[in-house]
Scaffold this motif. Structure first.
Motif, PDB file in Angstrom:
ATOM      1  N   VAL A  97       0.887  -1.649   0.040  1.00  0.00           N
ATOM      2  CA  VAL A  97      -0.007  -0.310   0.062  1.00  0.00           C
ATOM      3  C   VAL A  97       0.428   0.679   0.152  1.00  0.00           C
ATOM      4  CG1 VAL A  97      -1.799   1.336   1.038  1.00  0.00           C
ATOM      5  CG2 VAL A  97      -1.542  -1.030   1.473  1.00  0.00           C
ATOM      6  N   THR A  98       0.653   2.222  -0.534  1.00  0.00           N
ATOM      7  CA  THR A  98       1.575   3.270  -1.020  1.00  0.00           C
ATOM      8  C   THR A  98       0.760   4.975  -1.484  1.00  0.00           C
ATOM      9  OG1 THR A  98       0.760   3.846  -3.759  1.00  0.00           O
ATOM     10  CG2 THR A  98       3.265   2.011  -2.784  1.00  0.00           C
ATOM     11  N   THR A  99       1.496   5.292  -0.709  1.00  0.00           N
ATOM     12  CA  THR A  99       0.633   6.923  -0.557  1.00  0.00           C
ATOM     13  C   THR A  99      -0.070   7.535  -1.546  1.00  0.00           C
ATOM     14  OG1 THR A  99       2.204   7.509   1.347  1.00  0.00           O
ATOM     15  CG2 THR A  99       1.221   9.708   0.076  1.00  0.00           C
ATOM     16  N   GLN A 100       0.665   7.014  -2.759  1.00  0.00           N
ATOM     17  CA  GLN A 100      -0.012   7.226  -3.904  1.00  0.00           C
ATOM     18  C   GLN A 100      -0.807   6.551  -4.642  1.00  0.00           C
ATOM     19  OE1 GLN A 100       2.933   6.329  -3.694  1.00  0.00           O
ATOM     20  NE2 GLN A 100       4.060   9.170  -3.968  1.00  0.00           N
ATOM     21  N   THR A 101      -1.551   5.313  -3.772  1.00  0.00           N
ATOM     22  CA  THR A 101      -2.918   4.359  -4.265  1.00  0.00           C
ATOM     23  C   THR A 101      -3.862   5.064  -3.114  1.00  0.00           C
ATOM     24  OG1 THR A 101      -1.260   2.454  -4.120  1.00  0.00           O
ATOM     25  CG2 THR A 101      -3.758   2.618  -3.677  1.00  0.00           C
ATOM     26  N   VAL A 102      -3.444   5.412  -2.412  1.00  0.00           N
ATOM     27  CA  VAL A 102      -4.702   6.148  -1.194  1.00  0.00           C
ATOM     28  C   VAL A 102      -5.052   7.248  -1.654  1.00  0.00           C
ATOM     29  CG1 VAL A 102      -4.779   6.743   1.550  1.00  0.00           C
ATOM     30  CG2 VAL A 102      -3.245   4.795   1.320  1.00  0.00           C
ATOM     31  N   ALA A 103      -3.812   7.602  -1.884  1.00  0.00           N
ATOM     32  CA  ALA A 103      -4.368   9.414  -2.405  1.00  0.00           C
ATOM     33  C   ALA A 103      -5.135   9.475  -3.211  1.00  0.00           C
ATOM     34  CB  ALA A 103      -3.213  10.281  -3.308  1.00  0.00           C
ATOM     35  N   ALA A 104      -5.322   8.077  -4.658  1.00  0.00           N
ATOM     36  CA  ALA A 104      -6.220   8.033  -5.658  1.00  0.00           C
ATOM     37  C   ALA A 104      -7.343   7.386  -5.258  1.00  0.00           C
ATOM     38  CB  ALA A 104      -5.161   6.932  -6.188  1.00  0.00           C
ATOM     39  N   LEU A 105      -7.959   6.486  -4.306  1.00  0.00           N
ATOM     40  CA  LEU A 105      -8.754   5.622  -3.197  1.00  0.00           C
ATOM     41  C   LEU A 105      -9.117   7.093  -2.884  1.00  0.00           C
ATOM     42  CD1 LEU A 105      -7.613   2.452  -1.916  1.00  0.00           C
ATOM     43  CD2 LEU A 105      -8.977   3.140  -3.187  1.00  0.00           C
ATOM     44  N   VAL A 106      -8.856   7.980  -2.492  1.00  0.00           N
ATOM     45  CA  VAL A 106      -9.203   8.808  -1.513  1.00  0.00           C
ATOM     46  C   VAL A 106     -10.466  10.136  -2.903  1.00  0.00           C
ATOM     47  CG1 VAL A 106      -9.645  11.545  -0.548  1.00  0.00           C
ATOM     48  CG2 VAL A 106      -8.363   9.567   0.766  1.00  0.00           C
ATOM     49  N   HIS A 107      -9.065  10.328  -4.118  1.00  0.00           N
ATOM     50  CA  HIS A 107      -9.592  11.067  -5.518  1.00  0.00           C
ATOM     51  C   HIS A 107     -11.291  10.264  -5.290  1.00  0.00           C
ATOM     52  CE1 HIS A 107      -9.455  14.145  -7.398  1.00  0.00           C
ATOM     53  NE2 HIS A 107      -9.838  12.680  -9.362  1.00  0.00           N
ATOM     54  N   GLU A 108     -11.311   9.702  -5.927  1.00  0.00           N
ATOM     55  CA  GLU A 108     -12.241   8.840  -6.713  1.00  0.00           C
ATOM     56  C   GLU A 108     -13.498   8.184  -5.338  1.00  0.00           C
ATOM     57  OE1 GLU A 108     -10.303   4.724  -7.199  1.00  0.00           O
ATOM     58  OE2 GLU A 108      -8.902   6.010  -9.186  1.00  0.00           O
ATOM     59  N   GLN A 109     -13.203   8.568  -4.267  1.00  0.00           N
ATOM     60  CA  GLN A 109     -14.668   7.965  -3.817  1.00  0.00           C
ATOM     61  C   GLN A 109     -15.056   8.840  -2.602  1.00  0.00           C
ATOM     62  OE1 GLN A 109     -13.851   3.525  -2.285  1.00  0.00           O
ATOM     63  NE2 GLN A 109     -12.306   2.929  -3.646  1.00  0.00           N
ATOM     64  N   PHE A 110     -14.054  10.079  -2.015  1.00  0.00           N
ATOM     65  CA  PHE A 110     -14.325  10.856  -0.909  1.00  0.00           C
ATOM     66  C   PHE A 110     -13.765  12.047  -1.892  1.00  0.00           C
ATOM     67  CE2 PHE A 110     -14.157   6.506   0.941  1.00  0.00           C
ATOM     68  CZ  PHE A 110     -14.810   6.491   1.728  1.00  0.00           C
ATOM     69  N   PRO A 111     -14.412  12.974  -2.840  1.00  0.00           N
ATOM     70  CA  PRO A 111     -13.701  13.781  -3.589  1.00  0.00           C
ATOM     71  C   PRO A 111     -13.365  15.646  -2.704  1.00  0.00           C
ATOM     72  CG  PRO A 111     -15.560  13.332  -4.287  1.00  0.00           C
ATOM     73  CD  PRO A 111     -15.164  12.102  -3.426  1.00  0.00           C
ATOM     74  N   GLU A 112     -14.828  14.964  -1.514  1.00  0.00           N
ATOM     75  CA  GLU A 112     -14.585  16.347  -0.903  1.00  0.00           C
ATOM     76  C   GLU A 112     -12.912  16.297   0.219  1.00  0.00           C
ATOM     77  OE1 GLU A 112     -16.807  13.005   1.444  1.00  0.00           O
ATOM     78  OE2 GLU A 112     -16.675  13.102  -0.900  1.00  0.00           O
ATOM     79  N   TRP A 113     -12.349  14.618   0.270  1.00  0.00           N
ATOM     80  CA  TRP A 113     -11.292  15.396   0.688  1.00  0.00           C
ATOM     81  C   TRP A 113      -9.580  15.202  -0.182  1.00  0.00           C
ATOM     82  CZ3 TRP A 113     -13.225  10.203   3.812  1.00  0.00           C
ATOM     83  CH2 TRP A 113     -14.221  10.814   4.812  1.00  0.00           C
ATOM     84  N   SER A 114     -10.372  15.000  -1.176  1.00  0.00           N
ATOM     85  CA  SER A 114      -9.188  15.262  -2.115  1.00  0.00           C
ATOM     86  C   SER A 114      -8.070  16.194  -2.101  1.00  0.00           C
ATOM     87  CB  SER A 114      -9.961  14.834  -3.724  1.00  0.00           C
ATOM     88  OG  SER A 114     -10.729  16.065  -3.568  1.00  0.00           O
ATOM     89  N   GLY A 115      -8.231  17.503  -1.642  1.00  0.00           N
ATOM     90  CA  GLY A 115      -7.575  18.190  -1.850  1.00  0.00           C
ATOM     91  C   GLY A 115      -6.270  17.916  -0.233  1.00  0.00           C
ATOM     92  N   ARG A 116      -6.727  17.224   0.567  1.00  0.00           N
ATOM     93  CA  ARG A 116      -6.242  17.057   1.625  1.00  0.00           C
ATOM     94  C   ARG A 116      -4.505  16.076   1.577  1.00  0.00           C
ATOM     95  NH1 ARG A 116     -10.099  16.578   6.732  1.00  0.00           N
ATOM     96  NH2 ARG A 116     -11.240  17.390   6.118  1.00  0.00           N
ATOM     97  N   THR A 117      -3.918  16.948   2.185  1.00  0.00           N
ATOM     98  CA  THR A 117      -2.171  15.708   2.303  1.00  0.00           C
ATOM     99  C   THR A 117      -3.005  14.500   2.686  1.00  0.00           C
ATOM    100  OG1 THR A 117      -1.610  18.356   2.486  1.00  0.00           O
ATOM    101  CG2 THR A 117      -0.179  15.838   2.798  1.00  0.00           C
TER     102      THR A 117
END
Length: 296
Positions: free
Chosen positions: A8-28
């Motif tokens: 599991v990588t940071t990039q994977t988690v960022a993509a998951l958040v962007h796809e499924q919870f766009p309200e959090w996609s701008g967060r680090t």
């Protein structure tokens, strides 16, 4: 750490958040350095944490586990006198990650692995307050489920036999076999109570030198009242350990059973994580040393 572990990588988690919870996609998105063995943990901004299971399992099976953990965490949060994470959302497989995953609130504090309060009587008192609050919660007629620790000590004989075999060359196995032979015979005399189930340093937060919160609450459920006494051996030196025992009013049998559960857990940690997670293995050794010192 595990043969079936998922990367599991940071990039994977960022993509998951962007796809499924766009309200959090701008967060680090930041990976949390942890000795944990079940989930990879990533911070989402300042107030949320994503937990992604590390060991490969079917999506439906994983979702069932995560739903039960969320329910248990919410129930524990309602009775705990100290901060605990609260469930926020469940994510789905995606972005190359094959299983459901969870989001919960982030708790500030330093893990007891790094902020050692083992010599603090005040910290022991806090831990006793936490355990007592759980013990006082309503089981609603539920009993131990049969999973993991918290039922009959002797039911772990097969696992302990494997631990002893794998620990040859690492530990004084003949002595430890004799000790388990005594522990496994300790009778159970009291009904199940609600229990955290895994009070190890990595699941306990310290703030200002006191108990600041408790993590990994998804295992909250009915179990042997002695189970949470593993914290006495994982977290405390002799003086504070006695403080916790007096505060909880443990009799000799319950105290010995708590020692037995800590022994069972420590034996597995030492050899299993000797190479893949040395910090966890060392924690097991420290706990085992404390147990052995208490009976010398």
């Amino acid at each position: 750490m595990h043969d079936d572990q998922v990367d599991v990588t940071t990039q994977t988690v960022a993509a998951l958040v962007h796809e499924q919870f766009p309200e959090w996609s701008g967060r680090t998105i930041r990976r949390l350095s942890s000795t944990g063995t079940v989930n990879a943990v990533f911070r989402i901004g300042d107030d949320l944490a994503a937990r992604l299971p590390l060991r490969l399992a079917g999506a439906a099976e994983t979702l069932t586990v995560l739903e039960k953990e969320a329910e248990a965490s919410a129930e524990l949060a309602a009775v705990s006198r100290f901060p605990v994470p609260k469930p926020v959302a469940l994510g789905k497989p995606g972005a190359g990650y094959p299983m459901p995953w969870s989001v919960q609130t982030w708790l500030p504090g330093t893990g007891a692995s790094d902020a050692d309060r083992s010599g603090s009587e005040a910290f022991a008192e806090d831990l006793a307050v936490f355990i007592a609050a759980l013990r006082g919660a309503d089981t609603r007629g539920r009993c131990f489920s049969g999973d993991n620790r918290g039922g009959v000590l002797a039911h772990h004989d097969a696992w302990m036999a494997e631990c002893f075999e794998e620990s040859e060359g690492l530990l004084d196995v003949p002595r430890l076999r004799r000790l388990w032979a005594q522990f496994r015979e300790l009778p159970r005399t009291s009904a199940d109570v609600m229990s955290h189930g895994d009070l190890i340093p990595g699941n306990v937060l310290v703030t200002g030198g006191r108990l600041g919160g408790v993590l990994d609450t998804g295992g909250y459920g009915p179990a042997d009242p002695a189970l949470d006494l593993v914290g006495a051996w994982h977290l405390l030196q002799p003086g504070p350990r006695d403080v916790l025992r007096r505060a909880l009013g443990c009799d000799d049998l319950e105290w010995e059973r708590g020692k037995a559960w800590a022994f069972q857990q420590a034996m597995g940690l030492i050899w299993y994580y000797a190479e893949s997670n040395p910090a966890m293995s060392s924690m097991g050794r420290r706990t085992l040393d404390r147990i052995l010192e208490s009976i010398e």
